[in-house]
Design an enzyme around this catalytic site. Structure first.
Site, PDB file in Angstrom:
ATOM      1  N   ALA A   1      32.662  37.486  16.256  1.00 22.92           N
ATOM      2  CA  ALA A   1      31.352  36.980  16.702  1.00 22.92           C
ATOM      3  C   ALA A   1      31.337  36.608  18.173  1.00 22.92           C
ATOM      4  O   ALA A   1      30.366  36.018  18.645  1.00 22.92           O
ATOM      5  CB  ALA A   1      30.952  35.780  15.839  1.00 22.92           C
TER       6      ALA A   1
ATOM      7  N   THR B   1      31.235  38.673  20.665  1.00 28.44           N
ATOM      8  CA  THR B   1      30.531  39.651  21.499  1.00 28.44           C
ATOM      9  C   THR B   1      29.675  40.567  20.623  1.00 28.44           C
ATOM     10  O   THR B   1      29.723  40.481  19.392  1.00 28.44           O
ATOM     11  CB  THR B   1      31.560  40.476  22.327  1.00 28.44           C
TER      12      THR B   1
ATOM     13  N   TYR C   1      38.513  55.982  12.145  1.00 30.37           N
ATOM     14  CA  TYR C   1      37.378  55.045  12.146  1.00 30.37           C
ATOM     15  C   TYR C   1      36.443  55.353  10.975  1.00 30.37           C
ATOM     16  O   TYR C   1      36.041  54.456  10.233  1.00 30.37           O
ATOM     17  CB  TYR C   1      36.624  55.145  13.477  1.00 30.37           C
TER      18      TYR C   1
HETATM   19  N1  LIG Z   1      28.064  49.642  18.315  1.00 25.45           N
HETATM   20  C1  LIG Z   1      27.715  50.580  17.467  1.00 25.45           C
HETATM   21  O1  LIG Z   1      27.062  51.574  17.854  1.00 25.45           O
HETATM   22  C2  LIG Z   1      28.071  50.487  16.032  1.00 25.45           C
HETATM   23  C3  LIG Z   1      28.810  49.421  15.514  1.00 25.45           C
HETATM   24  N2  LIG Z   1      29.115  49.401  14.187  1.00 25.45           N
HETATM   25  C4  LIG Z   1      29.955  48.301  13.645  1.00 25.45           C
HETATM   26  O2  LIG Z   1      29.454  47.058  14.066  1.00 25.45           O
HETATM   27  C5  LIG Z   1      30.505  46.091  14.070  1.00 25.45           C
HETATM   28  C6  LIG Z   1      30.432  45.277  15.348  1.00 25.45           C
HETATM   29  O3  LIG Z   1      30.680  46.145  16.426  1.00 25.45           O
HETATM   30  P1  LIG Z   1      30.108  45.945  17.904  1.00 25.45           P
HETATM   31  O4  LIG Z   1      29.489  44.618  18.066  1.00 25.45           O
HETATM   32  O5  LIG Z   1      29.336  47.157  18.230  1.00 25.45           O
HETATM   33  O6  LIG Z   1      31.495  46.043  18.721  1.00 25.45           O
HETATM   34  P2  LIG Z   1      32.226  45.054  19.747  1.00 25.45           P
HETATM   35  O7  LIG Z   1      33.434  45.786  20.190  1.00 25.45           O
HETATM   36  O8  LIG Z   1      31.256  44.560  20.748  1.00 25.45           O
HETATM   37  O9  LIG Z   1      32.636  43.836  18.798  1.00 25.45           O
HETATM   38  C7  LIG Z   1      33.685  43.954  17.881  1.00 25.45           C
HETATM   39  C8  LIG Z   1      34.218  42.593  17.548  1.00 25.45           C
HETATM   40  O10 LIG Z   1      35.324  42.734  16.650  1.00 25.45           O
HETATM   41  C9  LIG Z   1      36.399  41.959  17.146  1.00 25.45           C
HETATM   42  N3  LIG Z   1      37.696  42.425  16.714  1.00 25.45           N
HETATM   43  C10 LIG Z   1      38.320  43.600  16.981  1.00 25.45           C
HETATM   44  N4  LIG Z   1      39.553  43.594  16.472  1.00 25.45           N
HETATM   45  C11 LIG Z   1      39.740  42.392  15.870  1.00 25.45           C
HETATM   46  C12 LIG Z   1      40.816  41.770  15.197  1.00 25.45           C
HETATM   47  N5  LIG Z   1      42.007  42.359  15.069  1.00 25.45           N
HETATM   48  N6  LIG Z   1      40.645  40.513  14.701  1.00 25.45           N
HETATM   49  C13 LIG Z   1      39.468  39.877  14.858  1.00 25.45           C
HETATM   50  N7  LIG Z   1      38.430  40.397  15.508  1.00 25.45           N
HETATM   51  C14 LIG Z   1      38.563  41.646  16.015  1.00 25.45           C
HETATM   52  C15 LIG Z   1      36.247  42.021  18.657  1.00 25.45           C
HETATM   53  O11 LIG Z   1      37.000  40.989  19.293  1.00 25.45           O
HETATM   54  P3  LIG Z   1      37.459  41.162  20.852  1.00 25.45           P
HETATM   55  O12 LIG Z   1      36.221  40.990  21.676  1.00 25.45           O
HETATM   56  O13 LIG Z   1      38.456  40.065  21.039  1.00 25.45           O
HETATM   57  O14 LIG Z   1      38.046  42.530  20.980  1.00 25.45           O
HETATM   58  C16 LIG Z   1      34.749  41.826  18.765  1.00 25.45           C
HETATM   59  O15 LIG Z   1      34.433  40.459  18.648  1.00 25.45           O
HETATM   60  C17 LIG Z   1      31.808  46.876  13.888  1.00 25.45           C
HETATM   61  O16 LIG Z   1      32.259  46.725  12.556  1.00 25.45           O
HETATM   62  C18 LIG Z   1      31.391  48.330  14.130  1.00 25.45           C
HETATM   63  O17 LIG Z   1      32.179  49.243  13.415  1.00 25.45           O
HETATM   64  C19 LIG Z   1      28.687  50.361  13.335  1.00 25.45           C
HETATM   65  C20 LIG Z   1      27.936  51.402  13.777  1.00 25.45           C
HETATM   66  C21 LIG Z   1      27.593  51.565  15.167  1.00 25.45           C
HETATM   67  C1  LIG Z   2      24.433  62.530  21.464  1.00 26.78           C
HETATM   68  C2  LIG Z   2      23.195  61.702  21.261  1.00 26.78           C
HETATM   69  C3  LIG Z   2      23.255  60.371  20.975  1.00 26.78           C
HETATM   70  C4  LIG Z   2      24.560  59.715  20.871  1.00 26.78           C
HETATM   71  C5  LIG Z   2      25.098  59.225  19.733  1.00 26.78           C
HETATM   72  C6  LIG Z   2      26.325  58.483  19.671  1.00 26.78           C
HETATM   73  C7  LIG Z   2      27.215  58.451  20.844  1.00 26.78           C
HETATM   74  C8  LIG Z   2      26.616  57.816  18.546  1.00 26.78           C
HETATM   75  C9  LIG Z   2      27.704  56.898  18.350  1.00 26.78           C
HETATM   76  C10 LIG Z   2      27.806  56.252  17.192  1.00 26.78           C
HETATM   77  C11 LIG Z   2      28.788  55.224  16.911  1.00 26.78           C
HETATM   78  C12 LIG Z   2      29.582  54.602  17.978  1.00 26.78           C
HETATM   79  C13 LIG Z   2      28.927  54.823  15.640  1.00 26.78           C
HETATM   80  C14 LIG Z   2      29.757  53.778  15.219  1.00 26.78           C
HETATM   81  O1  LIG Z   2      29.920  53.496  14.057  1.00 26.78           O
HETATM   82  C15 LIG Z   2      22.008  59.531  20.812  1.00 26.78           C
HETATM   83  C16 LIG Z   2      22.190  58.241  21.574  1.00 26.78           C
HETATM   84  C17 LIG Z   2      21.729  59.209  19.360  1.00 26.78           C
HETATM   85  C18 LIG Z   2      20.777  60.224  21.395  1.00 26.78           C
HETATM   86  C19 LIG Z   2      20.686  61.650  21.027  1.00 26.78           C
HETATM   87  C20 LIG Z   2      21.908  62.418  21.460  1.00 26.78           C
END
Ligand SMILES: NC(=O)C1=CN([C@@H]2O[C@H](COP(=O)(O)OP(=O)(O)OC[C@H]3O[C@@H](n4cnc5c(N)ncnc54)[C@H](OP(=O)(O)O)[C@@H]3O)[C@@H](O)[C@H]2O)C=CC1
Ligand SMILES: CC1=C(/C=C/C(C)=C/C=C/C(C)=C/C=O)C(C)(C)CCC1
Length: 304
Positions: free
Chosen positions: A35, A37, A188
């Site tokens: 939480a 970030t 992942y």
């Molecule tokens: N961003 C996206 O487009 C998407 C995100 N998600 C999911 O959303 C969730 C949040 O991601 P998001 O906010 O985007 O990513 P961030 O990288 O911004 O946040 C991830 C968080 O997880 C923490 N973390 C990583 N490793 C550990 C560990 N070993 N122990 C405790 N905490 C840990 C990080 O801590 P620290 O800052 O210290 O590294 C950080 O607080 C994830 O589960 C991700 O898979 C799903 C789909 C898309």
């Molecule tokens: C190519 C492309 C895109 C990029 C998608 C990406 C990069 C997705 C990443 C997803 C993640 C990180 C999932 C985590 O679980 C957009 C923005 C949809 C716009 C249309 C074209």
């Protein structure tokens, strides 16, 4: 120029679903992993604004305290606390849970949010591949250790932050830790599919106990998640106008945690604050049970 003119419209579309619930959480306690970030921090802020006592479980306490200070400055009277939790170390998870259970009597909302994406091949302290170890097994153990307090606090809710990426994953039971071959993207996706299967099996086991569990795809959100991949970081920079802000990305987690109409909904998947479909490999009860048993074996626990 066209992109600039279109930008407000694209942004409005990209923002996605909004949690319109005005539910208050006074007297309730919520715990959010990762939480400090991104999506987790914004979810914490929303729950704190609704009056909940929110515990930010972070591996870096200093970063956690900075996030807590920011939340306090944005939400007057916010009750936020930081506790150390490294999901890549079962010793840390057990120490966290022990302290939590000593100091906190109730838990109404658990949000398994922390995640790592596309890191180089790494192992957790216990020898688990990092994606599986943090995203799935770490949260599996945490939930196991907290399930008693969640049951005692019912009605309570568990929210598992998964991803649309689960569609591209499969559980490689013959090589769960990718020792034979490693692809960071697939590792992942496997872990995010594990999140969906865990949700399914846990919901089945919790039937009738008034503890619900649902999984979430937050959308594609501008955050630090892409830190390990130069290609993804570049894509995120180029397509930033199409991406959600972390505040927009937190909407579905918040929705699953608070929306009144979901009080008895369990074992489902949500995106944009609405039900979402699950990939066929995420709907297989046999795979869900097998993953459950393997996870218990790896963690050395019994959980029926
Ligand atoms: N961003 C996206 O487009 C998407 C995100 N998600 C999911 O959303 C969730 C949040 O991601 P998001 O906010 O985007 O990513 P961030 O990288 O911004 O946040 C991830 C968080 O997880 C923490 N973390 C990583 N490793 C550990 C560990 N070993 N122990 C405790 N905490 C840990 C990080 O801590 P620290 O800052 O210290 O590294 C950080 O607080 C994830 O589960 C991700 O898979 C799903 C789909 C898309
Ligand atoms: C190519 C492309 C895109 C990029 C998608 C990406 C990069 C997705 C990443 C997803 C993640 C990180 C999932 C985590 O679980 C957009 C923005 C949809 C716009 C249309 C074209």
């Amino acid at each position: 120029l066209i992109l600039r003119l279109m930008s407000p419209h694209i942004r409005k579309y990209a923002a996605g679903g909004v949690c319109v619930s005005t539910a208050r959480l006074d007297g309730k306690t919520a715990l959010i992993t990762g939480a400090n970030t991104g999506i987790g921090k914004e979810t914490a802020l929303d729950l704190a604004a609704r009056g909940a006592r929110v515990i930010l479980a972070c591996r870096d306490v200093k970063k956690g305290e900075e996030a807590a200070a920011e939340i306090r400055s944005r939400v007057g009277g916010a009750q936020v606390e930081v506790r150390e939790l490294d999901l890549a170390d079962t010793y840390s998870i057990r120490a966290f849970a022990q302290r939590f259970l000593r100091e906190v009597s109730h838990l109404h909302i658990l949000i398994n949010n922390a995640g790592v994406m596309m890191c180089p091949y790494m192992k957790t302290a216990d020898g688990f591949e990092m994606h599986l170890g943090v995203n799935h097994l770490g949260h599996f153990l945490l939930t196991y250790l907290l399930i008693g307090v969640l049951k005692r606090s019912a009605p309570s809710r568990i929210v598992v932050v998964s991803s649309l990426a689960h569609y591209f994953g499969w559980i490689r039971f013959h090589d769960l830790h990718s020792q034979g071959s490693y692809n960071s993207g697939l590792a992942y996706c496997q872990s995010k599919l594990a999140n969906v299967l865990f949700t399914r099996e846990l919901a089945r086991k919790l039937t009738g106990l008034d503890v619900t569990v649902n999984s979430v795809h937050p959308g594609t959100v501008m955050s630090d998640l892409v830190r390990h991949s130069t290609v993804m970081s570049l894509m995120f920079a180029v397509f930033s106008v199409f991406l959600k802000t972390p505040q927009e990305g937190a909407q579905t987690s918040t929705y699953c945690a608070v929306a009144e109409e979901l009080h008895s909904i369990t074992g489902k998947h949500f995106s944009d604050c609405a039900p979402a479909s699950v990939a066929p490999q995420g709907r297989c009860d046999e795979t869900a049970r097998r993953l459950w048993d393997v996870s218990c074996d790896l963690l050395g626990i019994e959980w029926d």
